[in-house]
Write an enzyme that holds these catalytic residues in place. Structure first.
Site, PDB file in Angstrom:
ATOM      1  CG  ASN A   9     -27.580  18.115 -29.422  1.00  0.00           C
ATOM      2  OD1 ASN A   9     -27.996  17.829 -28.370  1.00  0.00           O
ATOM      3  ND2 ASN A   9     -27.044  19.084 -29.813  1.00  0.00           N
ATOM      4  CE  LYS A  11     -29.443  21.711 -31.219  1.00  0.00           C
ATOM      5  NZ  LYS A  11     -29.216  22.386 -32.001  1.00  0.00           N
ATOM      6  CG  HIS A  94     -23.599  21.994 -29.901  1.00  0.00           C
ATOM      7  ND1 HIS A  94     -24.309  23.226 -29.988  1.00  0.00           N
ATOM      8  CD2 HIS A  94     -24.286  21.043 -30.707  1.00  0.00           C
ATOM      9  CE1 HIS A  94     -25.097  22.994 -31.129  1.00  0.00           C
ATOM     10  NE2 HIS A  94     -25.294  21.616 -31.469  1.00  0.00           N
ATOM     11  CD  GLU A  96     -27.474  24.870 -29.876  1.00  0.00           C
ATOM     12  OE1 GLU A  96     -27.521  24.280 -29.338  1.00  0.00           O
ATOM     13  OE2 GLU A  96     -27.846  24.869 -31.324  1.00  0.00           O
ATOM     14  CD  GLU A 166     -23.245  19.741 -34.836  1.00  0.00           C
ATOM     15  OE1 GLU A 166     -24.246  19.014 -35.306  1.00  0.00           O
ATOM     16  OE2 GLU A 166     -23.102  20.678 -33.985  1.00  0.00           O
ATOM     17  N   GLY A 172     -30.064  24.285 -36.970  1.00  0.00           N
ATOM     18  CA  GLY A 172     -31.464  24.728 -36.651  1.00  0.00           C
ATOM     19  C   GLY A 172     -32.032  25.793 -37.722  1.00  0.00           C
ATOM     20  CB  SER A 212     -30.691  21.849 -41.467  1.00  0.00           C
ATOM     21  OG  SER A 212     -30.748  22.877 -40.544  1.00  0.00           O
TER      22      SER A 212
END
Ligand code: PGA
Length: 249
Positions: A9, A11, A94, A96, A166, A172, A212
């Site tokens: 991904n 991003k 996701h 985010e 996730e 991240g 991560s």
């Protein structure tokens, strides 16, 4: 046998030229390696059709899609547009998108259904934030994300869905779930799918770990019986790291 998948991904990273170079490296590696693991990359929308020209074994995903088929929705990108640009998969839900763009499980259900109707394979993300884990609510949260997000899908539709667990606190941050934490949640998700569908379908569902995941920990994460690959953010931006992760199976 369920499919093993490693998906990158990207991003909102890379300009077109860098993205093309990165995709070309991943494609060269995939050709040498053969096809026991499905390698997917999710570049920004703007790169998809150009990257499609230099990839064959590597499959393309979009990072989002509209919940609407077409029409006056400024700034939106429809599943049909993604298919026409060469995408086969679409990442939906996701964290985010959930956190910054307020996408909830109901909207995501609408997106998933439309994507499936059009022939895109959703990579549906779920996962708890740290406070939810600390309050012991992690299973409840993930159950809600899955039952509402996947509501109304028949068996044939669900068979096209890939789940990505996730944990938001691991995305991240450099902090990774331990292999035991990942396995515990992946087993929970597989049992939930067995309740929603049946054991055979649950056994065939690919469940990716994300958060991560990197060359130093991919092997021990992928060694878990219910972890079928990864959704990789930061480490997918360096071809060498991403390749090492694919090789971790
Ligand atoms: P990360 O991101 O690997 O950089 O933690 C994973 C993701 O957001 O899909």
């Amino acid at each position: 046998m369920r499919k093993k998948i490693v998906a990158g991904n990207w991003k909102m990273h890379t300009l077109l030229k860098e993205g093309m170079e990165l995709a070309e490296k991943v494609e060269r590696f995939s050709k040498e390696k053969g096809d026991d693991v499905i390698v997917v990359i999710a570049p920004p929308f703007t790169h998809l059709s150009k990257i499609r020209e230099v990839t064959d074994l590597v499959k393309l995903a979009a990072q989002n899609c509209s919940s609407e088929e077409s029409g006056a929705y400024t700034g939106e990108v429809s599943p049909d547009m993604l298919l026409s640009a060469g995408a086969e998969y679409v990442i939906l839900g996701h964290s985010e998108r959930r956190a910054y763009y307020h996408e909830d499980n109901h909207l995501l259900n609408k997106k998933i259904r439309l994507a499936l109707d059009k022939g895109l394979k959703p990579i549906y993300c779920c996962g708890e934030v740290l406070a939810e884990r600390e309050a012991g609510k992690l299973f409840e949260v993930v159950k809600d994300q899955l039952t509402v997000g996947l509501q109304g899908l028949n068996t044939a539709q669900f068979s096209q869905v890939i789940i990505a667990y996730e944990p938001v606190w691991a995305i991240g941050t450099g902090i990774t779930a331990t292999p035991a934490q990942a396995q515990e949640m992946h087993a929970f998700i597989r049992n939930l799918i067995a309740d929603m569908y049946d054991d055979r379908i649950a056994g065939e569902t690919t469940i990716l770990y994300g958060g991560s995941c990197k060359p130093s920990n991919a092997r021990e994460l992928f060694a878990n019986p219910d972890v079928d690959g990864g959704l990789i953010g930061g480490a997918s931006l360096k071809a060498e790291d991403f390749i090492q992760i694919v090789n971790a199976f």
